[in-house]
Structure formats: C-alpha cells, structure tokens
Enzyme design. Structure first.
Site, mmCIF file in Angstrom:
data_model
loop_
_atom_site.group_PDB
_atom_site.id
_atom_site.type_symbol
_atom_site.label_atom_id
_atom_site.label_comp_id
_atom_site.label_asym_id
_atom_site.label_seq_id
_atom_site.Cartn_x
_atom_site.Cartn_y
_atom_site.Cartn_z
ATOM 1 N N GLY A 232 61.894 -53.898 24.383
ATOM 2 C CA GLY A 232 63.301 -53.526 24.172
ATOM 3 C C GLY A 232 63.809 -52.466 25.140
ATOM 4 N N LYS B 132 54.880 -43.125 23.004
ATOM 5 C CA LYS B 132 53.599 -42.783 22.365
ATOM 6 C C LYS B 132 52.462 -43.640 22.864
ATOM 7 C CE LYS B 132 54.772 -40.682 18.093
ATOM 8 N NZ LYS B 132 54.469 -40.717 16.679
ATOM 9 N N ARG C 181 70.112 -63.470 23.626
ATOM 10 C CA ARG C 181 69.185 -64.377 22.924
ATOM 11 C C ARG C 181 69.814 -65.755 22.689
ATOM 12 N NH1 ARG C 181 65.771 -60.192 19.098
ATOM 13 N NH2 ARG C 181 64.210 -59.968 20.706
ATOM 14 N N GLY D 43 57.635 -57.659 20.529
ATOM 15 C CA GLY D 43 56.317 -57.579 19.878
ATOM 16 C C GLY D 43 55.400 -58.701 20.330
HETATM 17 P P1 AMP Z 1 58.605 -47.105 23.648
HETATM 18 O O1 AMP Z 1 59.504 -47.644 22.591
HETATM 19 O O2 AMP Z 1 57.286 -46.634 23.168
HETATM 20 O O3 AMP Z 1 58.528 -47.995 24.871
HETATM 21 O O4 AMP Z 1 59.294 -45.750 24.125
HETATM 22 C C1 AMP Z 1 60.544 -45.721 24.769
HETATM 23 C C2 AMP Z 1 61.134 -44.355 24.585
HETATM 24 O O5 AMP Z 1 60.263 -43.383 25.159
HETATM 25 C C3 AMP Z 1 62.470 -44.202 25.272
HETATM 26 O O6 AMP Z 1 63.460 -44.036 24.294
HETATM 27 C C4 AMP Z 1 62.286 -42.937 26.114
HETATM 28 O O7 AMP Z 1 63.369 -42.063 26.014
HETATM 29 C C5 AMP Z 1 61.060 -42.290 25.508
HETATM 30 N N1 AMP Z 1 60.388 -41.416 26.470
HETATM 31 C C6 AMP Z 1 60.146 -41.680 27.753
HETATM 32 N N2 AMP Z 1 59.557 -40.639 28.351
HETATM 33 C C7 AMP Z 1 59.406 -39.677 27.423
HETATM 34 C C8 AMP Z 1 58.851 -38.347 27.436
HETATM 35 N N3 AMP Z 1 58.336 -37.841 28.551
HETATM 36 N N4 AMP Z 1 58.870 -37.624 26.284
HETATM 37 C C9 AMP Z 1 59.389 -38.186 25.185
HETATM 38 N N5 AMP Z 1 59.916 -39.422 25.091
HETATM 39 C C10 AMP Z 1 59.926 -40.162 26.201
#
Ligand code: AMP
Length: 398
Positions: free
Chosen positions: A348, A195, A38, A371
């Site tokens: 991130g 999620k 950054r 964000g």
């Molecule tokens: P996000 O912050 O929503 O972009 O989520 C990123 C996180 O999702 C990472 O730490 C991944 O390890 C997790 N992730 C990716 N695939 C899966 C999965 N199939 N089940 C659970 N967590 C996951």
C-alpha cells in the site's frame, strides 16, 4: 509454487455463465470511490468474458463488515455505478443473490458484498457450494485476496464444476515468478517501512537470494543498531537486533551486501512541520529521530540501483508523507523508474509513494496484492493459488 493452473484463456467461454471473484475493495470516502485502480485492473478479464458472449456474475468483498449484517457504508452499490461507466454498459446490482441470479449472455451483474454472508471468512463449505453453483465456470481473479482461504477465494474454487484463474491473477503470478523463480542477476531488494517485525520473514527469505539489500525507514534503524551505529531516539525494535544481525551475517557469508547509510535526515519530533537536519551517521544525537536517509546515501544507493537487473521494492525508505523527509524515497523511486532492470513493486505505502512521485508507468510491474504480494515473496503458499493448482490436478486425474 510452480504447479500448473487452468487459465481463463484455456477454456471455451462462449455463452457460459462466468462467476468472477474480483477484488473491488476500493477506498471509499462516504460513497465516493477515491481510487478506481482496482476496478481498472479487473477490466481485461471482464472484457474477455464479454467478447466471448458470456454472462458475467461479479463477486467481491469490500472492507470488513460483521458477517450476517448489511451495512450501507460497505455496500458495493457505488462500484456498480463506476464499473458501468468504465465498461460503458449497464452493470446490474443485486442485493439478494445467494440463491441464484438470472443473467443473459453479454450481461453483467455485480453481487452485493460477499462478506455480508455468514461463512465467507471461515470458508464455510455450504456457502462455497452456493457460490460455485451461481454459474458454469468459477473464475478467480482477485489476486489481492489470494492469501485468504475464504469461501469465495478457495472454497468455491474447490466446489466449482469448472474453475480457472483470470487474466489479472495470472499476470500477477507471472510477474512474481519472473522476479523470484528465474530472476536475472544482480538481484537488488529494497525493503522499507516502519517496523522490522512486519518484514522480518520477507528479509529472511530474500536474503537467501538477493545480491544486495537496501533497507530503509524504521527497519533501517534496527539494522543500524545491529551494526553498532548511533540511532538516538529513533523508532527501533531492540528485541529484533539479533535477527537483524543474523541477516547481515547471512548476506556477508553469501558475498551479498546490505550497505548502511553514510548520512541521515533527523528531526527532534515526529511531525510534518519538524525541522529536518542532514547529519553524517556518526553525529546522530541521543534525542534525534532518523526519519529519512540522507542525500549522499540516496545518491549512492541510486547508483547501486542502476547496477541491478532485477529489482524488488516494498516500503518507503523514510517518512515520505512529510515533505522534508520524502527526498530519499523520491530518489529511490526515480532510480528504479530510470533503471533498465525488471522492477517489481507492491504494498500500500509503496504504491502511494510510486503515485506521489509520478513513476507508475516506469515500474515494470506493480502488484495489486498488498498482503498476498508480501506472503508470496516470503515464500508462503497462497491458499487461492494452491486451490487452483489442485483443481488443475483434479482435471488431469479425471
Ligand atoms: P509499512 O506499512 O511497514 O510499509 O510502513 C510504512 C510507513 O513507515 C510509512 O507511513 C512511513 O511514514 C513510515 N516510516 C518510514 N520511515 C520511517 C522512520 N524512519 N520512522 C518511522 N516511520 C517511518
């Protein structure tokens, strides 16, 4: 979204005092900066100011302190030291700056964490006025905070005698509009992560324009369930299956697609050392956790990536932090890097994956705004962008 903004390059900067809102929210381990990305991203704006013999006052937040309380662990003092190394000139650190700082042309002052001041988060007008009064021109360059309406990101922009966007801010906006406003088709979007609830608005927005959407991670499980595929004991948000179904339908009606995987990588536990098994999708057992797309799917999706002219990527397609479940994200990252398309990535975990797989230099643009990047893609108006656009309009009126 597309109203004009005054750019730093539009204004005479010579001998002016420039107050530059930066994003120096760097990761710290004790007082050691673990990534100075950054700070490096901010250098062109600071250099431009110095080339014009401006006096430079830098503002930034760091972490989320309790307003009104100084906290050593969230002090910007280590940033002043690292910045002076990067700029190869002294950066004076000021702890007590709110009522004015003295700074000469060619000098740089970094002010202590803006969030130690009461009123920053609530966009208190009296604080915003004090920030605007620190110099002649208020330069907003912290794109990563553009989705927050705080005193230093929007309030001071409104109150400043002169204001403009810095080089990084404009670069971010231009990259985002290249992908969103006049993209070259086919447009391929990759949305992964844990999620679906956190990415639903993004998916809903992009499903209006994308030609192809590849979903991965926990999000894929909800789409697989919506498509009637077995997902065993995988992470899923069953309450959002209707929304996933609606997105699939919307894409099909438009002639766009959201392919489901043919194979997946499963484990019996969510653990770094868990045994990874590759299975055709139909064979997923009740106690399986899907933790990555399978190699056949990854190879097929890589071919799809090569057909795109615009690629937008947010989120890993598997648990890439665990080596046995990183293959899918590695193949996707490599395919994007090899593609001739304009590729835009942000978030991130996406940046962590890009760095892990060593493809940073081959992505057309990596946004510094987590964000802010997501909210812009969701079609929201970013408050700092709106404030800069309003300031432009005010100049035209006067
Ligand atoms: P996000 O912050 O929503 O972009 O989520 C990123 C996180 O999702 C990472 O730490 C991944 O390890 C997790 N992730 C990716 N695939 C899966 C999965 N199939 N089940 C659970 N967590 C996951």
């Amino acid at each position: 979204m597309n109203r004009p903004i005054v750019r730093m390059t539009d204004l005479p900067l010579q001998n002016k005092v420039l107050v530059i809102r930066e994003d120096f929210n760097v990761p710290l381990d004790a007082s050691h900066i673990t990534s100075d990305a950054r700070l490096i991203a901010a250098l062109p704006t600071i250099h431009l100011a110095l080339q014009n013999k401006a006096a430079v006052v830098l503002l930034s937040h760091l972490g989320r302190p309790v307003e009104g309380l100084w906290q050593e662990s969230l002090s910007l003092a280590p940033v002043a030291l690292r910045l002076s190394e990067l700029l190869q000139q002294p950066v004076r650190f000021e702890r007590d700056w709110l009522n004015g700082v003295s700074v000469n042309p060619g000098e740089i002052v970094l002010c202590e964490n803006i969030r130690f001041n009461v009123g920053e988060t609530a966009n208190d007008p009296s604080l915003a006025k004090k920030l605007a009064a620190l110099g002649d021109i208020y330069v907003m360059d912290a794109f990563a905070t553009a989705h927050r309406a705080s005193a230093s990101t929007t309030g001071a922009v409104h109150h400043a005698a002169q204001t403009c966007a810095g080089l990084l801010f404009m670069q971010e906006l231009e990259a985002l509009s290249q992908a969103l406003i006049a993209p070259v088709r086919p447009i391929l979007v990759i949305v992964g992560g844990a999620k679906i609830s956190t990415k639903l608005q993004l998916l809903a927005q992009l499903s209006d324009t994308a030609d192809l959407i590849l979903v991965g991670g926990g999000i894929l499980n909800t789409f697989m369930a919506a498509s009637g595929l077995p997902i065993g004991a995988s992470l899923v948000e069953r309450n959002l299956i209707p929304e996933a179904t609606a997105i699939i339908k919307k894409l099909h009606v438009r002639g766009a697609s959201i392919p489901m995987p043919t194979d997946v990588v499963v484990a019996k536990q969510f653990a770094r050392g868990a045994i990874a098994t590759i299975k055709p999708v139909a064979d997923v057992a009740d106690d399986d956790l899907i933790l990555d797309i399978g190699p056949d799917t990854a190879a097929a999706w890589a071919l799809l990536i090569h057909t795109a002219n615009t690629i937008i990527w947010n989120g890993p397609v598997g648990v890439f932090e665990f080596p046995h479940f990183a293959h899918g994200t590695r193949i996707i990252a490599t395919a994007i890097a090899e593609s001739h398309a304009f590729s835009l990535a942000g978030g991130g975990d996406t940046i962590a994956a890009i760095e892990k797989f060593g493809v940073t230099r081959h992505i057309s643009y990596i946004s510094t705004g987590g964000g802010a990047f997501l909210e812009y893609l969701e079609g929201k108006t970013l408050p700092a962008v709106a404030a800069l656009q309003d300031a432009y309009k005010a100049i035209c009126r006067n």
